[in-house]
Motif scaffolding. Sequence first.
Motif, PDB file in Angstrom:
ATOM      1  N   THR A  83       0.781  -1.183   0.074  1.00 50.98           N
ATOM      2  CA  THR A  83       0.048   0.065   0.119  1.00 50.98           C
ATOM      3  C   THR A  83       0.901   1.235  -0.093  1.00 50.98           C
ATOM      4  O   THR A  83       0.260   2.479  -0.179  1.00 50.98           O
ATOM      5  N   GLU A  84       1.947   1.276   0.244  1.00 48.49           N
ATOM      6  CA  GLU A  84       3.071   2.466   0.214  1.00 48.49           C
ATOM      7  C   GLU A  84       3.204   2.820  -0.965  1.00 48.49           C
ATOM      8  O   GLU A  84       3.842   1.986  -2.054  1.00 48.49           O
ATOM      9  N   PRO A  85       3.298   3.805  -1.322  1.00 49.36           N
ATOM     10  CA  PRO A  85       3.888   4.345  -2.683  1.00 49.36           C
ATOM     11  C   PRO A  85       5.329   3.978  -2.917  1.00 49.36           C
ATOM     12  O   PRO A  85       6.145   4.481  -2.070  1.00 49.36           O
ATOM     13  N   ALA A  86       5.608   3.377  -4.058  1.00 51.42           N
ATOM     14  CA  ALA A  86       7.121   2.999  -4.169  1.00 51.42           C
ATOM     15  C   ALA A  86       7.231   2.611  -5.813  1.00 51.42           C
ATOM     16  O   ALA A  86       6.130   2.485  -6.504  1.00 51.42           O
ATOM     17  N   LEU A  87       8.430   3.027  -5.887  1.00 50.34           N
ATOM     18  CA  LEU A  87       8.969   2.576  -7.342  1.00 50.34           C
ATOM     19  C   LEU A  87       9.722   1.306  -7.639  1.00 50.34           C
ATOM     20  O   LEU A  87      10.414   0.960  -6.427  1.00 50.34           O
ATOM     21  N   TYR A  88       9.660   0.417  -8.563  1.00 52.89           N
ATOM     22  CA  TYR A  88      10.200  -0.839  -8.586  1.00 52.89           C
ATOM     23  C   TYR A  88      11.436  -0.784  -9.598  1.00 52.89           C
ATOM     24  O   TYR A  88      10.932  -0.605 -10.764  1.00 52.89           O
ATOM     25  N   MET A  89      12.508  -1.060  -9.355  1.00 57.73           N
ATOM     26  CA  MET A  89      13.603  -0.855 -10.204  1.00 57.73           C
ATOM     27  C   MET A  89      13.963  -2.445 -10.466  1.00 57.73           C
ATOM     28  O   MET A  89      14.195  -3.101  -9.820  1.00 57.73           O
ATOM     29  N   THR A  90      14.052  -2.650 -11.830  1.00 62.42           N
ATOM     30  CA  THR A  90      14.332  -4.272 -12.372  1.00 62.42           C
ATOM     31  C   THR A  90      15.010  -4.177 -13.710  1.00 62.42           C
ATOM     32  O   THR A  90      15.187  -3.292 -14.158  1.00 62.42           O
ATOM     33  N   THR A  91      15.584  -5.262 -13.771  1.00 61.82           N
ATOM     34  CA  THR A  91      16.365  -5.292 -15.208  1.00 61.82           C
ATOM     35  C   THR A  91      17.434  -4.244 -15.422  1.00 61.82           C
ATOM     36  O   THR A  91      17.474  -4.082 -16.533  1.00 61.82           O
ATOM     37  N   SER A  92      18.231  -4.193 -14.273  1.00 62.08           N
ATOM     38  CA  SER A  92      19.274  -3.218 -14.797  1.00 62.08           C
ATOM     39  C   SER A  92      20.427  -3.877 -15.185  1.00 62.08           C
ATOM     40  O   SER A  92      20.843  -4.802 -14.781  1.00 62.08           O
ATOM     41  N   VAL A  93      21.017  -3.496 -16.399  1.00 61.68           N
ATOM     42  CA  VAL A  93      22.146  -4.032 -16.963  1.00 61.68           C
ATOM     43  C   VAL A  93      23.175  -2.978 -17.457  1.00 61.68           C
ATOM     44  O   VAL A  93      22.790  -1.815 -17.893  1.00 61.68           O
ATOM     45  N   THR A  94      24.335  -2.974 -17.013  1.00 58.57           N
ATOM     46  CA  THR A  94      25.582  -2.066 -17.482  1.00 58.57           C
ATOM     47  C   THR A  94      26.601  -2.588 -18.283  1.00 58.57           C
ATOM     48  O   THR A  94      26.807  -3.898 -18.024  1.00 58.57           O
ATOM     49  N   ASP A  95      27.167  -1.579 -19.038  1.00 63.19           N
ATOM     50  CA  ASP A  95      28.536  -2.041 -19.699  1.00 63.19           C
ATOM     51  C   ASP A  95      29.534  -2.221 -18.733  1.00 63.19           C
ATOM     52  O   ASP A  95      30.156  -1.208 -18.021  1.00 63.19           O
ATOM     53  N   PRO A  96      30.215  -3.499 -18.429  1.00 60.64           N
ATOM     54  CA  PRO A  96      31.380  -3.746 -17.893  1.00 60.64           C
ATOM     55  C   PRO A  96      32.647  -2.933 -18.081  1.00 60.64           C
ATOM     56  O   PRO A  96      33.395  -2.780 -17.070  1.00 60.64           O
ATOM     57  N   CYS A  97      32.694  -2.183 -19.311  1.00 63.67           N
ATOM     58  CA  CYS A  97      33.826  -1.591 -19.706  1.00 63.67           C
ATOM     59  C   CYS A  97      33.868  -0.310 -19.013  1.00 63.67           C
ATOM     60  O   CYS A  97      34.933   0.318 -19.016  1.00 63.67           O
ATOM     61  N   PHE A  98      32.689   0.408 -18.305  1.00 61.97           N
ATOM     62  CA  PHE A  98      32.702   1.329 -17.773  1.00 61.97           C
ATOM     63  C   PHE A  98      32.349   1.153 -16.161  1.00 61.97           C
ATOM     64  O   PHE A  98      31.886   2.282 -15.310  1.00 61.97           O
ATOM     65  N   ARG A  99      32.818   0.277 -15.569  1.00 64.91           N
ATOM     66  CA  ARG A  99      32.477  -0.051 -14.179  1.00 64.91           C
ATOM     67  C   ARG A  99      33.152   0.757 -13.376  1.00 64.91           C
ATOM     68  O   ARG A  99      32.544   1.101 -12.066  1.00 64.91           O
ATOM     69  N   GLU A 100      34.242   1.401 -13.773  1.00 62.87           N
ATOM     70  CA  GLU A 100      34.984   2.184 -12.743  1.00 62.87           C
ATOM     71  C   GLU A 100      34.140   3.615 -12.437  1.00 62.87           C
ATOM     72  O   GLU A 100      34.344   4.205 -11.376  1.00 62.87           O
ATOM     73  N   VAL A 101      33.223   3.952 -13.117  1.00 61.85           N
ATOM     74  CA  VAL A 101      32.445   5.246 -12.873  1.00 61.85           C
ATOM     75  C   VAL A 101      30.988   4.522 -12.169  1.00 61.85           C
ATOM     76  O   VAL A 101      30.157   5.548 -12.065  1.00 61.85           O
ATOM     77  N   LYS A 102      31.107   3.523 -12.199  1.00 63.81           N
ATOM     78  CA  LYS A 102      29.878   2.855 -11.346  1.00 63.81           C
ATOM     79  C   LYS A 102      28.341   3.314 -12.097  1.00 63.81           C
ATOM     80  O   LYS A 102      27.338   3.721 -11.283  1.00 63.81           O
ATOM     81  N   PRO A 103      28.142   2.759 -13.297  1.00 66.92           N
ATOM     82  CA  PRO A 103      27.019   3.223 -13.937  1.00 66.92           C
ATOM     83  C   PRO A 103      25.575   2.628 -13.206  1.00 66.92           C
ATOM     84  O   PRO A 103      24.596   3.247 -13.142  1.00 66.92           O
ATOM     85  N   GLY A 104      25.778   1.316 -12.513  1.00 62.78           N
ATOM     86  CA  GLY A 104      24.733   0.796 -11.797  1.00 62.78           C
ATOM     87  C   GLY A 104      24.306   1.713 -10.659  1.00 62.78           C
ATOM     88  O   GLY A 104      23.049   1.603 -10.298  1.00 62.78           O
ATOM     89  N   THR A 105      25.393   2.117  -9.846  1.00 62.41           N
ATOM     90  CA  THR A 105      24.845   3.095  -8.645  1.00 62.41           C
ATOM     91  C   THR A 105      24.279   4.261  -9.248  1.00 62.41           C
ATOM     92  O   THR A 105      23.366   4.864  -8.638  1.00 62.41           O
ATOM     93  N   LEU A 106      24.847   4.881 -10.202  1.00 65.43           N
ATOM     94  CA  LEU A 106      24.169   6.204 -10.816  1.00 65.43           C
ATOM     95  C   LEU A 106      22.833   5.914 -11.338  1.00 65.43           C
ATOM     96  O   LEU A 106      21.858   6.755 -10.741  1.00 65.43           O
ATOM     97  N   MET A 107      22.527   4.755 -11.842  1.00 64.34           N
ATOM     98  CA  MET A 107      21.104   4.426 -12.087  1.00 64.34           C
ATOM     99  C   MET A 107      20.281   4.288 -10.961  1.00 64.34           C
ATOM    100  O   MET A 107      19.071   4.654 -10.767  1.00 64.34           O
ATOM    101  N   ALA A 108      20.673   3.511 -10.006  1.00 65.37           N
ATOM    102  CA  ALA A 108      19.891   3.257  -8.437  1.00 65.37           C
ATOM    103  C   ALA A 108      19.802   4.607  -7.829  1.00 65.37           C
ATOM    104  O   ALA A 108      18.713   4.838  -7.352  1.00 65.37           O
ATOM    105  N   TRP A 109      20.757   5.521  -7.878  1.00 61.74           N
ATOM    106  CA  TRP A 109      20.759   6.810  -7.127  1.00 61.74           C
ATOM    107  C   TRP A 109      19.746   7.611  -8.239  1.00 61.74           C
ATOM    108  O   TRP A 109      18.694   8.323  -7.512  1.00 61.74           O
ATOM    109  N   TRP A 110      19.699   7.567  -9.229  1.00 60.10           N
ATOM    110  CA  TRP A 110      18.489   8.130 -10.089  1.00 60.10           C
ATOM    111  C   TRP A 110      17.222   7.786  -9.692  1.00 60.10           C
ATOM    112  O   TRP A 110      16.262   8.411  -9.633  1.00 60.10           O
TER     113      TRP A 110
END
Length: 178
Positions: A83-110
Amino acid sequence: MLVMRSASAADGPAVRELIAARCDWMEERGLPSWRPSIDDLVSQCDNPCGDVWVLELDGSRVLGRTTLQEQGPPWGWTEAEKTEPALYMTTSVTDPCFREVKPGTLMAWWAVDQAAQRGACWVRRDCLFPELAKYYQSQGYELVREVERGRHRLYMMARAAERLELTERFARAATGMR
């Protein structure tokens, strides 16, 4: 410049390339990969609901894709949580060539910022692997519970929505890639 934007059918080739790169990375490490789902994940870019997003660098390179929905799966959450208002984040995929900039973390923060902007209280997600749950915890998500679903153990995760100053974080990440 790094930006999150709604995906479109035109992103299909770039999303296919990044998912294939992630699959190669996972398979080299003996991990289950997204390979059987590539066609489905690519086709979702043309989703008229607008819930598939890409992280893009300088308008030319897709570094990640994710889905952010207003409704999550009915399993894994209590009736009160549903019942709580929430967004659900799923199917996140990132390019491993750029993992030093943490694209997954950037998307999660977004996603956390988007939830706050939309008036939701939470961003929720789940995963199948304890290592991935630990990675999500490094992004500020908390393990809410573990549930059995079929023959899988799922790690149900949540993070409170809050406004984050992403402009500077995205700019620093983009600068680190040049």
